[in-house]
Design a protein around this motif. Structure first.
Motif, PDB file in Angstrom:
ATOM      1  N   HIS A 222      -2.925  -0.171  -4.339  1.00  0.00           N
ATOM      2  CA  HIS A 222      -4.131   0.648  -4.432  1.00  0.00           C
ATOM      3  C   HIS A 222      -5.001   0.432  -3.189  1.00  0.00           C
ATOM      4  N   GLU A 223      -5.176  -0.828  -2.788  1.00  0.00           N
ATOM      5  CA  GLU A 223      -6.002  -1.135  -1.623  1.00  0.00           C
ATOM      6  C   GLU A 223      -5.367  -0.604  -0.342  1.00  0.00           C
ATOM      7  N   ILE A 224      -4.048  -0.715  -0.245  1.00  0.00           N
ATOM      8  CA  ILE A 224      -3.349  -0.174   0.926  1.00  0.00           C
ATOM      9  C   ILE A 224      -3.621   1.317   1.060  1.00  0.00           C
TER      10      ILE A 224
ATOM     11  N   ARG B 293       0.779 -12.118   2.040  1.00  0.00           N
ATOM     12  CA  ARG B 293       1.292 -11.359   3.185  1.00  0.00           C
ATOM     13  C   ARG B 293       2.720 -10.890   2.935  1.00  0.00           C
ATOM     14  N   GLN B 294       3.504 -11.700   2.226  1.00  0.00           N
ATOM     15  CA  GLN B 294       4.871 -11.279   1.895  1.00  0.00           C
ATOM     16  C   GLN B 294       4.840 -10.116   0.903  1.00  0.00           C
ATOM     17  N   LEU B 295       3.992 -10.235  -0.121  1.00  0.00           N
ATOM     18  CA  LEU B 295       3.874  -9.174  -1.113  1.00  0.00           C
ATOM     19  C   LEU B 295       3.329  -7.904  -0.474  1.00  0.00           C
ATOM     20  N   GLY B 296       2.294  -8.051   0.337  1.00  0.00           N
ATOM     21  CA  GLY B 296       1.737  -6.893   1.026  1.00  0.00           C
ATOM     22  C   GLY B 296       2.745  -6.248   1.959  1.00  0.00           C
ATOM     23  N   GLY B 297       3.534  -7.078   2.647  1.00  0.00           N
ATOM     24  CA  GLY B 297       4.545  -6.546   3.552  1.00  0.00           C
ATOM     25  C   GLY B 297       5.613  -5.746   2.819  1.00  0.00           C
TER      26      GLY B 297
ATOM     27  N   VAL C 154      -7.132  -6.711   3.872  1.00  0.00           N
ATOM     28  CA  VAL C 154      -7.192  -6.641   2.411  1.00  0.00           C
ATOM     29  C   VAL C 154      -7.409  -8.044   1.852  1.00  0.00           C
ATOM     30  N   GLY C 155      -8.539  -8.235   1.168  1.00  0.00           N
ATOM     31  CA  GLY C 155      -8.857  -9.523   0.558  1.00  0.00           C
ATOM     32  C   GLY C 155      -8.594  -9.500  -0.931  1.00  0.00           C
ATOM     33  N   VAL C 156      -8.077 -10.605  -1.451  1.00  0.00           N
ATOM     34  CA  VAL C 156      -7.760 -10.723  -2.875  1.00  0.00           C
ATOM     35  C   VAL C 156      -8.385 -12.010  -3.408  1.00  0.00           C
ATOM     36  N   HIS C 157      -9.241 -11.886  -4.415  1.00  0.00           N
ATOM     37  CA  HIS C 157      -9.855 -13.054  -5.015  1.00  0.00           C
ATOM     38  C   HIS C 157      -8.837 -13.807  -5.876  1.00  0.00           C
ATOM     39  N   THR C 158      -8.948 -15.133  -5.872  1.00  0.00           N
ATOM     40  CA  THR C 158      -8.034 -15.924  -6.693  1.00  0.00           C
ATOM     41  C   THR C 158      -8.196 -15.578  -8.172  1.00  0.00           C
ATOM     42  N   GLY C 159      -9.395 -15.167  -8.590  1.00  0.00           N
ATOM     43  CA  GLY C 159      -9.599 -14.782  -9.983  1.00  0.00           C
ATOM     44  C   GLY C 159      -8.713 -13.626 -10.403  1.00  0.00           C
ATOM     45  N   LEU C 160      -8.468 -12.711  -9.495  1.00  0.00           N
ATOM     46  CA  LEU C 160      -7.596 -11.568  -9.783  1.00  0.00           C
ATOM     47  C   LEU C 160      -6.139 -12.020  -9.893  1.00  0.00           C
ATOM     48  N   ILE C 161      -5.735 -12.932  -9.020  1.00  0.00           N
ATOM     49  CA  ILE C 161      -4.363 -13.447  -9.069  1.00  0.00           C
ATOM     50  C   ILE C 161      -4.107 -14.137 -10.406  1.00  0.00           C
TER      51      ILE C 161
ATOM     52  N   THR D 213       3.068   2.795   9.202  1.00  0.00           N
ATOM     53  CA  THR D 213       3.304   2.083  10.458  1.00  0.00           C
ATOM     54  C   THR D 213       2.113   2.176  11.408  1.00  0.00           C
ATOM     55  N   GLY D 214       1.100   2.945  11.046  1.00  0.00           N
ATOM     56  CA  GLY D 214      -0.008   3.178  11.964  1.00  0.00           C
ATOM     57  C   GLY D 214      -1.113   2.151  11.905  1.00  0.00           C
ATOM     58  N   VAL D 215      -1.109   1.281  10.898  1.00  0.00           N
ATOM     59  CA  VAL D 215      -2.169   0.289  10.734  1.00  0.00           C
ATOM     60  C   VAL D 215      -1.536  -1.094  10.618  1.00  0.00           C
ATOM     61  N   GLN D 216      -2.095  -2.055  11.328  1.00  0.00           N
ATOM     62  CA  GLN D 216      -1.612  -3.431  11.237  1.00  0.00           C
ATOM     63  C   GLN D 216      -2.410  -4.149  10.153  1.00  0.00           C
ATOM     64  N   PHE D 217      -1.795  -4.374   9.019  1.00  0.00           N
ATOM     65  CA  PHE D 217      -2.480  -4.955   7.868  1.00  0.00           C
ATOM     66  C   PHE D 217      -2.480  -6.485   7.923  1.00  0.00           C
ATOM     67  N   VAL D 218      -3.530  -7.061   7.348  1.00  0.00           N
ATOM     68  CA  VAL D 218      -3.610  -8.505   7.115  1.00  0.00           C
ATOM     69  C   VAL D 218      -4.100  -8.697   5.688  1.00  0.00           C
ATOM     70  N   PHE D 219      -3.359  -9.456   4.900  1.00  0.00           N
ATOM     71  CA  PHE D 219      -3.732  -9.751   3.512  1.00  0.00           C
ATOM     72  C   PHE D 219      -4.163 -11.214   3.446  1.00  0.00           C
ATOM     73  N   PHE D 220      -5.280 -11.479   2.780  1.00  0.00           N
ATOM     74  CA  PHE D 220      -5.785 -12.851   2.757  1.00  0.00           C
ATOM     75  C   PHE D 220      -6.450 -13.162   1.414  1.00  0.00           C
ATOM     76  N   PRO D 221      -6.406 -14.440   0.994  1.00  0.00           N
ATOM     77  CA  PRO D 221      -7.013 -14.834  -0.279  1.00  0.00           C
ATOM     78  C   PRO D 221      -8.462 -15.279  -0.118  1.00  0.00           C
ATOM     79  N   MET D 222      -9.253 -14.999  -1.146  1.00  0.00           N
ATOM     80  CA  MET D 222     -10.633 -15.480  -1.228  1.00  0.00           C
ATOM     81  C   MET D 222     -10.719 -16.430  -2.417  1.00  0.00           C
TER      82      MET D 222
END
Length: 472
Positions: free
Chosen positions: A123-125, A64-68, A101-108, A77-86
């Motif tokens: 890219h996802e944003i 969420r910090q990185l996404g922010g 926006v979901g991010v798999h731990t394998g990608l991290i 400013t028009g979309v309220q984003f939430v970033f979360f790990p899978m």
């Protein structure tokens, strides 16, 4: 690589000199913002119920910090984003309509540098801000019988990256019919690349990380389709896209970009969480003995995590001290682990002192807030724990896990009415409105509670019933 919609609808490649317009605002007529939000919430509930979402506070906070940071750079400013790990080894990430926006731990774990991970998020944003999902539905002329729930289920299946297993669960359903048609086109991917690279630069990351990351994944997939990362199967990551991205870097001077400690420690935690107890211990011991690591402090941190999970808290404490020594200072992740070790050693007073001091040093760490509340509970300081948790709930009003702790505290205090009331707030913040309503009804039937408390419960019950109406 927006990896959310699986199938095979790839448009003809564009010429390299085509300048793609920003079509986001003018091309979402087929799906309203409210519908996008409802689809996203439906998919989010299913993902959470599947158990695949990681609730690790440090992974959640970092994404969420990185996404922010990227959102600030994008000016969105028009979309309220939430970033979360899978919690999933597969190399995948996906964007859900409504800004999820979901991010798999394998990608991290695969990312060698923070800019590479940032390139995926940017890219996802872009997929969300350009309303690619809505434009895709409009282009496919989805039938009027398509329901938002079916769309959400199709998204869940695609994002899970389970291939035939996911498909088998959808056979014969509306969601299966939709999922077979949805895929981001080459045009959408190129547009997300272009906008994503601009966001990377504005956020202070390495633009070259995007084509570099794509190229490495493309090369790793040459052994065959069965070995390709999920996003290469679901999105057209072609050599033309890579060359187009590299062309955007022409005449730009080389710069070095230092990885943050937050990234290094979170990447190691993601790696640890993907492994079982014995595999983690063997991996860290072997790589440390062979000196096969990129960053010694975070690698020792990973070993300490593995030792704690193996119930060897004393060894974990010793390894943690080695990590601090190698780093030459401390970090919020190391302090959170230190407090967790002391709790495991049945030393709640020591844990409380660690969490309190660390919270002053790292006030932005949500994990340390959780740790301090947990240590107060373990130390039987329930009044202090309740005060701390209630203050935290005001600071972070959308945080479900603080309310979960308030419910635990009220249970320990023997206050059944407030326990159910707090548990209802926990469920409501997860979007589980039916469960939240049931908890409030249990609070009403628990006996006790004054007029003002019961009136507040009744008013909240009406609010939640209104939230449930659009879902039916």
């Amino acid at each position: 690589m927006a990896l959310i919609l699986a199938a095979s609808l790839i448009s003809a490649p564009l010429q390299a000199d085509v300048q793609l317009p920003n079509l986001g605002e003018s091309s979402q007529e087929g799906l309203s913002p409210l519908q996008e939000r409802q689809i996203g919430e439906s998919a989010m509930r299913e993902l959470r119920r599947s158990g695949a979402m990681s609730e690790d506070p440090e992974l959640v906070a970092y994404l969420r910090q990185l996404g922010g940071r990227l959102l600030d750079a994008s000016g969105e400013t028009g979309v309220q984003f939430v970033f979360f790990p899978m919690l999933d080894r597969s190399i995948n990430a996906f964007a859900i309509p409504g800004g999820l926006v979901g991010v798999h731990t394998g990608l991290i774990v695969l990312a060698q540098h923070e800019s590479e991970l940032a390139s995926v998020l940017s890219h996802e944003i872009a997929h969300v801000t350009q309303h690619h999902f809505a434009r895709l539905l409009e282009g496919q002329k989805m039938a009027p019988w398509v329901t938002l729930a079916a769309l959400g289920l199709a998204i869940v299946a695609a994002s899970a990256g389970k291939g035939d297993v996911a498909m088998a669960g959808l056979m014969g359903s509306q969601a299966y019919m939709i999922q077979r048609q949805l895929d981001y086109t080459y045009m959408f991917e190129q547009e997300a690349d272009r906008i994503g690279m601009q966001t990377l630069q504005k956020a202070g990351f390495d633009q070259a990380a995007m084509p570099t990351f794509f190229d490495r994944m493309q090369k790793n997939s040459r052994l065959g389709e069965g070995n390709a990362p999920e996003f290469l199967r679901t999105h057209p990551v072609t050599y033309k896209r890579i060359s187009d991205a590299q062309a955007r870097l022409k005449d730009k001077p080389y710069q070095q970009f230092k990885d943050s400690l937050d990234f290094l420690f979170v990447r190691e935690k993601a790696r640890f969480l993907q492994m079982d107890e014995q595999d983690a211990l063997e991996y860290y011991r072997k790589t440390l003995s062979e000196k096969k690591y990129g960053h010694l402090p975070s690698h020792l941190y990973g070993l300490a995590l593995a030792q704690l999970r193996a119930f060897d808290a004393d060894a974990a404490w010793a390894t943690l001290q080695q990590s601090k020594q190698a780093l030459g200072k401390t970090h919020s992740s190391l302090e959170y682990l230190a407090g967790s070790i002391r709790l495991a050693q049945k030393r709640p007073s020591d844990a409380l002192q660690i969490f309190k001091e660390a919270s002053k040093r790292f006030p932005a760490s949500r994990a340390l807030v959780y740790g301090e509340i947990d240590a107060l509970i373990a130390n039987q300081q329930l009044s202090e724990a309740l005060a701390s948790a209630q203050y935290a709930s005001e600071l972070y009003p959308s945080d479900a896990y603080i309310w979960q702790r308030i419910s635990k505290i009220q249970n320990a205090r023997g206050d059944a009415v407030r326990q159910h009331q707090a548990q209802a707030e926990y469920y409501s913040r997860l979007g589980e409105y039916t469960a939240a309503i049931e908890q409030l009804q249990q609070a009403q039937n628990a006996g006790g509670g004054d007029f003002y408390l019961l009136s507040a419960i009744e008013a909240r019950l009406k609010e939640l019933k209104q939230e449930l109406i659009p879902l039916k």
